[in-house]
Design a protein around this motif. Structure first.
Motif, PDB file in Angstrom:
ATOM      1  N   PHE A 168       1.720  90.335 -41.642  1.00 18.80           N
ATOM      2  CA  PHE A 168       1.956  89.815 -42.984  1.00 18.80           C
ATOM      3  C   PHE A 168       2.840  88.572 -42.961  1.00 18.80           C
ATOM      4  N   PHE A 169       2.886  87.892 -44.105  1.00 18.18           N
ATOM      5  CA  PHE A 169       3.742  86.719 -44.292  1.00 18.18           C
ATOM      6  C   PHE A 169       4.928  87.096 -45.177  1.00 18.18           C
ATOM      7  N   ILE A 170       6.048  86.420 -44.952  1.00 14.81           N
ATOM      8  CA  ILE A 170       7.209  86.634 -45.823  1.00 14.81           C
ATOM      9  C   ILE A 170       7.657  85.287 -46.398  1.00 14.81           C
ATOM     10  N   PRO A 171       8.086  85.269 -47.661  1.00 17.11           N
ATOM     11  CA  PRO A 171       8.557  84.009 -48.263  1.00 17.11           C
ATOM     12  C   PRO A 171       9.960  83.681 -47.775  1.00 17.11           C
ATOM     13  N   VAL A 172      10.168  82.455 -47.302  1.00 14.96           N
ATOM     14  CA  VAL A 172      11.488  82.078 -46.793  1.00 14.96           C
ATOM     15  C   VAL A 172      12.126  80.922 -47.565  1.00 14.96           C
ATOM     16  N   ARG A 173      11.316  80.107 -48.246  1.00 14.73           N
ATOM     17  CA  ARG A 173      11.884  79.030 -49.063  1.00 14.73           C
ATOM     18  C   ARG A 173      11.081  78.920 -50.353  1.00 14.73           C
ATOM     19  N   ALA A 174      11.735  78.562 -51.439  1.00 15.66           N
ATOM     20  CA  ALA A 174      11.059  78.303 -52.713  1.00 15.66           C
ATOM     21  C   ALA A 174      11.647  77.034 -53.308  1.00 15.66           C
ATOM     22  N   VAL A 175      10.785  76.065 -53.593  1.00 14.99           N
ATOM     23  CA  VAL A 175      11.239  74.772 -54.108  1.00 14.99           C
ATOM     24  C   VAL A 175      10.435  74.412 -55.359  1.00 14.99           C
ATOM     25  N   PRO A 176      11.062  74.409 -56.537  1.00 14.67           N
ATOM     26  CA  PRO A 176      10.343  73.963 -57.738  1.00 14.67           C
ATOM     27  C   PRO A 176      10.386  72.443 -57.859  1.00 14.67           C
ATOM     28  N   VAL A 177       9.282  71.849 -58.298  1.00 20.99           N
ATOM     29  CA  VAL A 177       9.208  70.410 -58.538  1.00 20.99           C
ATOM     30  C   VAL A 177       8.737  70.202 -59.969  1.00 20.99           C
ATOM     31  N   ASP A 178       9.512  69.452 -60.737  1.00 20.18           N
ATOM     32  CA  ASP A 178       9.225  69.282 -62.166  1.00 20.18           C
ATOM     33  C   ASP A 178       8.235  68.139 -62.388  1.00 20.18           C
ATOM     34  N   LEU A 179       6.946  68.485 -62.462  1.00 20.99           N
ATOM     35  CA  LEU A 179       5.926  67.478 -62.747  1.00 20.99           C
ATOM     36  C   LEU A 179       5.674  67.317 -64.243  1.00 20.99           C
ATOM     37  N   PHE A 180       6.283  68.197 -65.038  1.00 20.79           N
ATOM     38  CA  PHE A 180       5.979  68.203 -66.477  1.00 20.79           C
ATOM     39  C   PHE A 180       7.275  68.204 -67.293  1.00 20.79           C
ATOM     40  N   PRO A 181       8.006  67.084 -67.290  1.00 23.91           N
ATOM     41  CA  PRO A 181       9.293  67.017 -67.996  1.00 23.91           C
ATOM     42  C   PRO A 181       9.154  67.400 -69.472  1.00 23.91           C
ATOM     43  N   HIS A 182      10.224  67.980 -70.004  1.00 27.82           N
ATOM     44  CA  HIS A 182      10.304  68.379 -71.415  1.00 27.82           C
ATOM     45  C   HIS A 182       9.343  69.515 -71.756  1.00 27.82           C
ATOM     46  N   THR A 183       8.862  70.241 -70.731  1.00 30.01           N
ATOM     47  CA  THR A 183       8.051  71.439 -70.953  1.00 30.01           C
ATOM     48  C   THR A 183       8.615  72.535 -70.049  1.00 30.01           C
ATOM     49  N   PRO A 184       8.245  73.789 -70.284  1.00 28.54           N
ATOM     50  CA  PRO A 184       8.730  74.867 -69.404  1.00 28.54           C
ATOM     51  C   PRO A 184       7.930  74.983 -68.104  1.00 28.54           C
ATOM     52  N   HIS A 185       6.954  74.098 -67.875  1.00 27.07           N
ATOM     53  CA  HIS A 185       6.077  74.206 -66.713  1.00 27.07           C
ATOM     54  C   HIS A 185       6.607  73.406 -65.521  1.00 27.07           C
ATOM     55  N   PHE A 186       6.241  73.851 -64.326  1.00 26.70           N
ATOM     56  CA  PHE A 186       6.638  73.164 -63.099  1.00 26.70           C
ATOM     57  C   PHE A 186       5.710  73.611 -61.975  1.00 26.70           C
ATOM     58  N   GLU A 187       5.732  72.885 -60.877  1.00 30.55           N
ATOM     59  CA  GLU A 187       5.013  73.296 -59.667  1.00 30.55           C
ATOM     60  C   GLU A 187       6.018  73.999 -58.754  1.00 30.55           C
ATOM     61  N   LEU A 188       5.619  75.127 -58.221  1.00 34.24           N
ATOM     62  CA  LEU A 188       6.498  75.873 -57.315  1.00 34.24           C
ATOM     63  C   LEU A 188       5.891  75.882 -55.921  1.00 34.24           C
ATOM     64  N   ILE A 189       6.673  75.400 -54.958  1.00 26.78           N
ATOM     65  CA  ILE A 189       6.243  75.445 -53.553  1.00 26.78           C
ATOM     66  C   ILE A 189       6.960  76.619 -52.884  1.00 26.78           C
ATOM     67  N   ILE A 190       6.186  77.507 -52.293  1.00 31.55           N
ATOM     68  CA  ILE A 190       6.781  78.619 -51.547  1.00 31.55           C
ATOM     69  C   ILE A 190       6.329  78.527 -50.089  1.00 31.55           C
ATOM     70  N   LEU A 191       7.291  78.510 -49.185  1.00 31.53           N
ATOM     71  CA  LEU A 191       6.988  78.505 -47.765  1.00 31.53           C
ATOM     72  C   LEU A 191       6.954  79.948 -47.266  1.00 31.53           C
ATOM     73  N   PHE A 192       5.793  80.358 -46.757  1.00 37.71           N
ATOM     74  CA  PHE A 192       5.643  81.680 -46.143  1.00 37.71           C
ATOM     75  C   PHE A 192       5.597  81.513 -44.628  1.00 37.71           C
ATOM     76  N   GLU A 193       6.254  82.421 -43.926  1.00 37.24           N
ATOM     77  CA  GLU A 193       6.183  82.414 -42.468  1.00 37.24           C
ATOM     78  C   GLU A 193       5.688  83.764 -41.977  1.00 37.24           C
ATOM     79  N   ARG A 194       4.931  83.741 -40.891  1.00 38.04           N
ATOM     80  CA  ARG A 194       4.350  84.962 -40.332  1.00 38.04           C
ATOM     81  C   ARG A 194       5.464  85.868 -39.798  1.00 38.04           C
ATOM     82  N   TRP A 195       5.346  87.139 -40.081  1.00 40.42           N
ATOM     83  CA  TRP A 195       6.328  88.109 -39.592  1.00 40.42           C
ATOM     84  C   TRP A 195       6.225  88.243 -38.073  1.00 40.42           C
TER      85      TRP A 195
END
Length: 360
Positions: free
Chosen positions: A276-303
């Protein structure tokens, strides 16, 4: 874009045709799509319900649109492409096509120094400046090198894979939308990128073939799926690709993607083969200013049992020790004094230890 919409509103008011009503299903004008780029391209797609119009009447409407925006009042807007879509009663198995009335067949956008052509119905991040930040962050999390194989799942017009192609040995892209896949192939060619191969079709159907190319190298996956997330068959294939040690997952709707995250992290079983994979980093990037939406990058690494056991016991391998040191050395916008103020304020609001724990 706002000027285009304003001008089209004037055109509709003078057309003598009523807007479409979703309640009564009467009327004609349904929607206007407008796409603009930093390269000064402007593409419009008027959509209308023809109702009982004859072919001649519909053809006359199309001609008036072209005239209005090429030689008439809308000419100063410098629109580069005019498409048209007739949206009548949907029939099963019948695709409603876009008709090019005038101008270029696509728009072009420049991202991280590379130029991309984009078909009218192909996906492209709407915030170009923030998309460059997104792609740079994807590249840094992926930690590509000259021996890496990059699997770009749901590659669209190839923007992610082509942007990162000079950092790795080979890029394999998969895209369901045929026009977008053709754009990706052409974009690789026009940018002089020779280490990119793009496959058309469902990701789950192409994954077994792609895995044949990823047996002897360090494989890194990048997935940027539609809002609904990935088909579980793709998750099965990603887990079975044993050379894939790192997976970068980009989500515009993390709540919808949770089922994918869970499937990536399920213990190995008859259905879920491969560690399985486990999440080790999460980085949100705001592509949609003034809204509650964003892009979320999650880095998964193999166990890897030995590696993660050492990390959890405080005895990481040398390369992991260096990795965590880099994280701790990163600058922060919050000073130590401000951090203590936040903690004190949280404690003063009540709930003592629980508030304090949240602050820390």
């Amino acid at each position: 874009m706002k000027s285009v919409v304003e001008e089209f509103e004037k055109f509709i008011r003078n057309s003598g045709l009523a807007p479409f009503s979703p309640l009564t299903h009467e009327g004609y004008w349904r929607q206007l799509n407008v796409r603009t780029t930093c390269n000064n391209d402007i593409l419009i797609i008027p959509m209308m319900h023809p109702q009982d119009m004859t072919e001649d009447q519909l053809s006359d409407v199309k001609k008036k649109i072209v005239t209005h925006f090429t030689t008439g009042p809308g000419a100063p807007l410098a629109i580069t492409s005019i498409f048209f879509k007739a949206c009548g009663q949907k029939e099963k198995g019948v695709e409603q096509v876009l008709e090019l009335l005038w101008g270029q067949e696509y728009i072009t956008e420049t991202i991280l120094g590379k130029k991309f052509r984009v078909s009218p119905d192909a996906f492209l991040q709407i915030n170009t400046a923030a998309a460059e930040v997104l792609y740079e962050k994807i590249g840094s999390l992926a930690e590509l090198d000259s021996e890496s194989m990059l699997l770009d799942i749901c590659c669209g017009t190839g923007t992610i894979g082509i942007s990162l192609a000079d950092r790795c040995k080979k890029v394999y892209g998969v895209e369901l939308v045929e026009k977008a896949a053709e754009d990706a192939k052409q974009n690789a060619k026009e940018n002089g990128v020779e280490n990119v191969a793009v496959f058309t079709g469902k990701a789950e159907d192409n994954m077994p073939h792609l895995m044949q190319h990823c047996t002897k190298a360090n494989t890194i996956g990048v997935v940027d799926p539609p809002r609904g997330g990935l088909n579980n068959k793709v998750i099965f294939a990603l887990r079975k690709c044993e050379t894939m040690k790192r997976l970068v997952f980009v989500s515009c709707d993390p709540r919808n993607a949770i089922r994918n995250f869970i499937s990536l992290g399920r213990p190995e079983s008859k259905q879920y083969k491969g560690e399985f994979f486990i999440p080790v980093r999460a980085v949100p990037v705001d592509l949609f200013p003034h809204t509650p939406h964003f892009e979320l990058i999650i880095l998964f690494e193999r166990w890897e049992e030995q590696r993660w056991k050492g990390i959890m016991e405080g005895n990481p391998l040398p390369q992991d020790e260096a990795y965590f040191k880099r994280l701790s050395d990163k600058p922060t916008d919050v000073t130590e004094e401000e951090s203590h103020k936040d903690k004190r304020a949280a404690e003063e609001q009540g709930d003592g230890p629980r508030k304090k724990m949240k602050a820390e």
